[in-house]
Design an enzyme around this catalytic site. Sequence first.
Site, PDB file in Angstrom:
ATOM      1  N   GLY A  70     -26.893 -68.000 -12.852  1.00  0.00           N
ATOM      2  CA  GLY A  70     -25.919 -68.355 -11.831  1.00  0.00           C
ATOM      3  C   GLY A  70     -25.201 -69.650 -12.170  1.00  0.00           C
ATOM      4  O   GLY A  70     -24.992 -69.996 -13.338  1.00  0.00           O
ATOM      5  N   SER A  71     -24.872 -70.405 -11.132  1.00  0.00           N
ATOM      6  CA  SER A  71     -24.020 -71.583 -11.321  1.00  0.00           C
ATOM      7  C   SER A  71     -24.696 -72.719 -12.061  1.00  0.00           C
ATOM      8  O   SER A  71     -24.032 -73.690 -12.427  1.00  0.00           O
ATOM      9  CB  SER A  71     -23.527 -72.075  -9.958  1.00  0.00           C
ATOM     10  OG  SER A  71     -22.658 -71.124  -9.383  1.00  0.00           O
ATOM     11  N   THR A  72     -26.017 -72.668 -12.269  1.00  0.00           N
ATOM     12  CA  THR A  72     -26.630 -73.706 -13.098  1.00  0.00           C
ATOM     13  C   THR A  72     -26.051 -73.683 -14.511  1.00  0.00           C
ATOM     14  O   THR A  72     -26.055 -74.700 -15.203  1.00  0.00           O
ATOM     15  CB  THR A  72     -28.155 -73.526 -13.166  1.00  0.00           C
ATOM     16  OG1 THR A  72     -28.460 -72.232 -13.704  1.00  0.00           O
ATOM     17  CG2 THR A  72     -28.783 -73.645 -11.780  1.00  0.00           C
TER      18      THR A  72
END
Length: 659
Positions: free
Chosen positions: A315-317
């Site tokens: 995801g956004s990590t």
Amino acid sequence: MNDAMPPGSPPPGRPSPGVPARVFGAPRRGAVPRIETVRLTAPDLRRRAAMQKTRNRLACAAAAFGLLFLAIAGKLADATILQPLKPRPQLLALALPDEMEKPNPGSHVKRAMIVDRNNQILAISLPTAEVYANPREMIEPAEAAHKLKLAIPRLDEDEMRTRLNSGRAFVYLARRISPREELAINDLGIPGIYFEPSERRHYPLGRVAAQVLGGVDVDEHGVAGVEKALDRRLNADPDQLRLSLDVRVQEVVRDELAKAMAEFQAIGGCGIVMDVRTGEVLAMVSLPDYDANSVGTAPPEDRFNRAVTGMYEPGSTFKLQTAAMALDSGAAHLWDEFDAAHDIHIGRFTISDFKGKHRFLYLPEVLAFSSNLGAAHIAVAVGPERQRAWLRGMGMFARLPVELPEAGLPIVPPAASWKELTTMTVGFGHGIAVSPLHVVRGVATIANGGILIRPTLLAADTDETGHGPRLMQPNTSDVMRKLMRLVVTNGYGKPADVPGYFVGGKTGTAEKTGAHGYKKHANVSAFISVFPMNAPRYAVYMMLDEPHGNKSTGWYSTAGMVSAPAAGRVITRIGPMLGLLPETAEAQAIQASLDIPLQPPRGWGASPRRETPVAVSPPRVHRPLPAAAPQDAPLPRDVHHEANVPFAPQAIAASLVAR
């Protein structure tokens, strides 16, 4: 004159024997001896000869013993009175052994002990015994089986009777019996019963680091975890094995993770704490877990280590990787603008933002507001070739070199299908699946100055920074630390902020996939953080698998709502344990050194001050991308663990979100 004769006197007229005879009136000197004839028989002579021989032998023996006692007396007199000897030091040492050299009752134990970095025992082998028999020496096998059953009730009498009647020369009856049970069997006095020393692995802390430690089989061979990965070392070297884990930190992470799971009804969770300088893992938690003493009966779901075996879309990590590679390569600059006003339409699919700003965003805003659209444009600016090279260098395409055999292989699209669409989706953490420890390692590299460290579960002998290849410029790392701090102060990571620790990080919420694409209400919500950002030391990762929002989160299950608060609580508790106290005296000055605005200051273009680490060219505006042709649908993946099943990253759901 008395005529009576005294008793025993010879009769009258017969002189006494041996008395000289003389004539009356003659002088005494004129007397002559009376001769008496004695007759001896042959038996008398033989008896007298034997007695004389015996007397001679006794006299010789007495003389020998006399000489012996005389010699002993002389020697004792010489040693104690005339020339006494002083005791020699080596003889004293033998008489008075050092306490450390006393025999150890468990000296036959071969498998080394495992301890944490503070020498807290995690695994130890205890001496036990195994009972075996020689049925050929048995007199009454049935009676022996009955007696053994009475001594150890857990034994099966019928099975023992069968074994004792087998006629073989060797059969096992019981393994790993206690000393008390061994004494009870020994007191039975059954012929043909023997004992053999053995050992039993024990984990005194139970569930603490169960998946990390793994376990052993009945023959004390490792079957999982560190016990398996370092099995040869544990059996060959009796010295204790010191791990990098800190049981205090481990318990804090487990406690906070369990509370978050219960609050948000998640099916699982994962927590990691790692030193970003040395790569030492101080805590690795995967829930649900099990008691390490019962590894053989624990269900597979509990033995599953989400930290290294579970493969999840980050995801956004992953936007931190996208921003770092763009800044370091010069493909994008700090104050470039990226189109977050228009959704990206690819065939029948659409990429959009969760709570989008619907305008062009500067690169700091892309990270702070976690824009999928902005990250997609940044990734396209980098290009597929440089993106693959960057991620490969970060170790995202290979198993982690950590001391765990369960470390899994990331799920990566093949190079042939790594086109523009894949580049965009990977740019915001979809279409690729890695383990949580992969994410932690990548962010640690970004925060520690650009050095790729090797994650390890073994304690380092020194506190020196780990050695590894440099993957980015130091000034790129400096800017990325400021951007990570910006996410916590002005972005979705605010719940993770802890006063005095200058936490930086990134949220990441990714939808899980099923048989028909992404599932709308099954998320993996993770928050990766590093503290303190002015001098990065530790990375803290907290992830919940399929959490459910509640009233306190506005019914959202995004990482900023469910995982970031747990990470903040962990940092608050473990900071003092690790010798890091919150900074209060210089807090304002430190924060000022980490500040970076969301947008460039007014008049930035004409000012000589510039934060860009890689280029000083004017900012560029990245326009909307043209629509691409439809792509193939994804293949099924494991609902719970995102298992290693190939899938097509091009299948982005129509309302794909990454918070």
